[in-house]
Design an enzyme around this catalytic site. Structure first.
Site, PDB file in Angstrom:
ATOM      1  N   LYS A 185       0.827  -1.308   0.000  1.00 14.32           N
ATOM      2  CA  LYS A 185      -0.017  -0.029   0.009  1.00 14.32           C
ATOM      3  C   LYS A 185       0.801   1.340  -0.123  1.00 14.32           C
ATOM      4  CE  LYS A 185      -4.135  -2.127   2.232  1.00 14.32           C
ATOM      5  NZ  LYS A 185      -5.080  -2.186   3.344  1.00 14.32           N
ATOM      6  N   TYR A 213     -12.242  -1.799  -3.928  1.00 12.00           N
ATOM      7  CA  TYR A 213     -12.776  -1.987  -2.447  1.00 12.00           C
ATOM      8  C   TYR A 213     -14.340  -2.100  -2.359  1.00 12.00           C
ATOM      9  CZ  TYR A 213      -8.401  -2.076  -0.063  1.00 12.00           C
ATOM     10  OH  TYR A 213      -7.097  -2.581   0.377  1.00 12.00           O
ATOM     11  N   PHE A 244     -15.264   3.639   6.833  1.00 15.87           N
ATOM     12  CA  PHE A 244     -13.993   3.817   6.549  1.00 15.87           C
ATOM     13  C   PHE A 244     -13.696   3.716   4.911  1.00 15.87           C
ATOM     14  CE2 PHE A 244     -14.082  -0.755   7.426  1.00 15.87           C
ATOM     15  CZ  PHE A 244     -13.804  -1.328   6.135  1.00 15.87           C
ATOM     16  N   ARG A 284       2.143  -6.304   9.426  1.00 19.15           N
ATOM     17  CA  ARG A 284       1.455  -5.103   9.979  1.00 19.15           C
ATOM     18  C   ARG A 284       1.850  -5.195  11.489  1.00 19.15           C
ATOM     19  NH1 ARG A 284      -4.660  -6.904   7.411  1.00 19.15           N
ATOM     20  NH2 ARG A 284      -4.244  -5.566   5.459  1.00 19.15           N
ATOM     21  N   ASN A 308      -2.137   0.259   6.904  1.00 21.56           N
ATOM     22  CA  ASN A 308      -1.445  -1.159   7.453  1.00 21.56           C
ATOM     23  C   ASN A 308      -0.641  -1.806   6.383  1.00 21.56           C
ATOM     24  OD1 ASN A 308      -3.751  -1.959   5.748  1.00 21.56           O
ATOM     25  ND2 ASN A 308      -4.999  -3.000   7.442  1.00 21.56           N
ATOM     26  N   HIS A 323      -2.393  -5.577   1.428  1.00 22.21           N
ATOM     27  CA  HIS A 323      -3.527  -6.251   1.106  1.00 22.21           C
ATOM     28  C   HIS A 323      -3.156  -7.667   0.706  1.00 22.21           C
ATOM     29  CE1 HIS A 323      -7.408  -6.957  -0.627  1.00 22.21           C
ATOM     30  NE2 HIS A 323      -6.759  -7.412  -1.497  1.00 22.21           N
ATOM     31  N   GLU A 375      -9.574 -10.333  -7.735  1.00 25.08           N
ATOM     32  CA  GLU A 375      -8.598  -9.200  -7.563  1.00 25.08           C
ATOM     33  C   GLU A 375      -7.418  -9.258  -8.823  1.00 25.08           C
ATOM     34  OE1 GLU A 375      -9.484  -8.549  -3.070  1.00 25.08           O
ATOM     35  OE2 GLU A 375      -7.484  -9.414  -3.384  1.00 25.08           O
TER      36      GLU A 375
HETATM   37  N1  UDP Z   1      -9.793  -0.340   7.205  1.00 25.69           N
HETATM   38  C1  UDP Z   1      -9.947   0.804   7.753  1.00 25.69           C
HETATM   39  N2  UDP Z   1     -10.696   0.661   9.049  1.00 25.69           N
HETATM   40  C2  UDP Z   1     -11.312  -0.332   9.490  1.00 25.69           C
HETATM   41  C3  UDP Z   1     -11.255  -1.683   8.738  1.00 25.69           C
HETATM   42  C4  UDP Z   1     -10.328  -1.807   7.641  1.00 25.69           C
HETATM   43  O1  UDP Z   1      -9.460   1.753   7.306  1.00 25.69           O
HETATM   44  O2  UDP Z   1     -11.853  -0.354  10.684  1.00 25.69           O
HETATM   45  C5  UDP Z   1      -9.018  -0.630   5.853  1.00 25.69           C
HETATM   46  C6  UDP Z   1      -7.701  -1.382   6.182  1.00 25.69           C
HETATM   47  O3  UDP Z   1      -6.693  -0.664   5.325  1.00 25.69           O
HETATM   48  C7  UDP Z   1      -7.979  -2.600   5.519  1.00 25.69           C
HETATM   49  C8  UDP Z   1      -8.820  -2.472   4.452  1.00 25.69           C
HETATM   50  O4  UDP Z   1      -9.572  -1.345   5.012  1.00 25.69           O
HETATM   51  O5  UDP Z   1      -6.818  -3.334   5.202  1.00 25.69           O
HETATM   52  C9  UDP Z   1      -9.908  -3.335   4.161  1.00 25.69           C
HETATM   53  O6  UDP Z   1     -10.446  -3.856   5.152  1.00 25.69           O
HETATM   54  P1  UDP Z   1     -10.741  -5.552   5.338  1.00 25.69           P
HETATM   55  O7  UDP Z   1     -11.367  -5.924   6.537  1.00 25.69           O
HETATM   56  O8  UDP Z   1     -10.843  -6.204   4.204  1.00 25.69           O
HETATM   57  O9  UDP Z   1      -9.106  -5.864   5.861  1.00 25.69           O
HETATM   58  P2  UDP Z   1      -7.872  -6.635   5.391  1.00 25.69           P
HETATM   59  O10 UDP Z   1      -8.714  -7.841   4.518  1.00 25.69           O
HETATM   60  O11 UDP Z   1      -7.255  -5.972   4.612  1.00 25.69           O
HETATM   61  O12 UDP Z   1      -7.096  -7.284   6.680  1.00 25.69           O
HETATM   62 MG    MG Z   2      -9.896  -7.888   3.028  1.00 26.47          MG
END
Ligand code: UDP
Ligand code: MG
Length: 146
Positions: free
Chosen positions: A9, A49, A57, A102, A112, A115, A126
C-alpha cells in the site's frame, strides 16, 4: 498451485518498505509471478474495495489508496492465500501477531502496509483487476537457472 493478489500500500511504498515486504514473502517460499507499480485513480480504488462501499471507512480508505503509488503483485504457492494472510497479520496492527508485517510496520488500522486476497473467490476477482484487464498477465512459476 494457488495464486493471490498482494498490494504494497502507499504508506509502505512511501516509507521504502517494498523490498522488505517482498523479502518476507519470498523468504517463506512464495513465488512472485506478477509485479507492477500502479497509481490508482479514485474510481479504481473504489472499484477494488467495492465490498466495503457501505463501511464508514470507505472514503478515507479509498483516498489513502490513491495518495501515492502502490505495488501490486501476484504471489503463488501451495496455500498462498492463507499463508500471505498469516504473514500480513490482523487488519488492526494492535491485534496483529508479533513478527507479522502489520505488527512490524503498520501505523494504523487504515495505513496497514499490505493487502492480500482473503479467499479463492476474492483472488479470482482481484488478480485480473490489476493484471489481465490491462493486458499485463502474471506468469506461472519463476523459472529456473540451469
Ligand atoms: N480498514 C480501515 N478501518 C477499519 C477496517 C479496515 O481503514 O476499521 C481498511 C484497512 O486498510 C484494511 C482495508 O480497509 O486493510 C480493508 O478492510 P478488510 O476488513 O478487508 O481488512 P484486510 O482484509 O485488509 O485485513
Ligand atoms: Mg479484506
Amino acid at each position: 498451485m494457488e495464486q493471490t493478489l498482494v498490494i504494497v500500500k502507499p504508506d509502505a511504498v512511501a516509507r521504502g518498505l517494498i523490498g522488505e515486504v517482498i523479502r518476507r514473502f519470498e523468504a517463506e517460499g512464495l513465488v512472485v509471478c506478477g509485479l507492477r507499480m500502479v497509481g490508482l485513480a479514485q474510481k479504481e480504488a473504489e472499484g477494488f474495495y467495492q465490498v466495503h462501499r457501505h463501511q464508514p471507512f470507505f472514503d478515507s480508505l479509498t483516498h489513502f489508496m490513491t495518495s501515492g503509488p502502490c505495488v501490486a503483485m501476484v504471489l503463488e504457492g501451495e496455500g498462498a492465500i492463507r499463508r500471505v494472510r498469516t504473514l500480513m497479520g490482523a487488519t488492526d496492527p494492535l491485534k496483529a501477531d508479533e513478527g507479522t508485517l502489520r505488527r512490524s510496520f503498520a501505523a494504523s488500522i487504515e495505513k496497514n502496509v499490505v493487502h492480500g486476497s482473503d479467499s479463492v473467490e476474492s483472488a479470482a476477482l482481484e488478480i485480473p483487476y490489476f493484471f489481465c484487464r490491462l493486458g499485463i498477465f502474471p506468469v506461472v512459476g519463476r523459472g529456473e537457472i540451469s
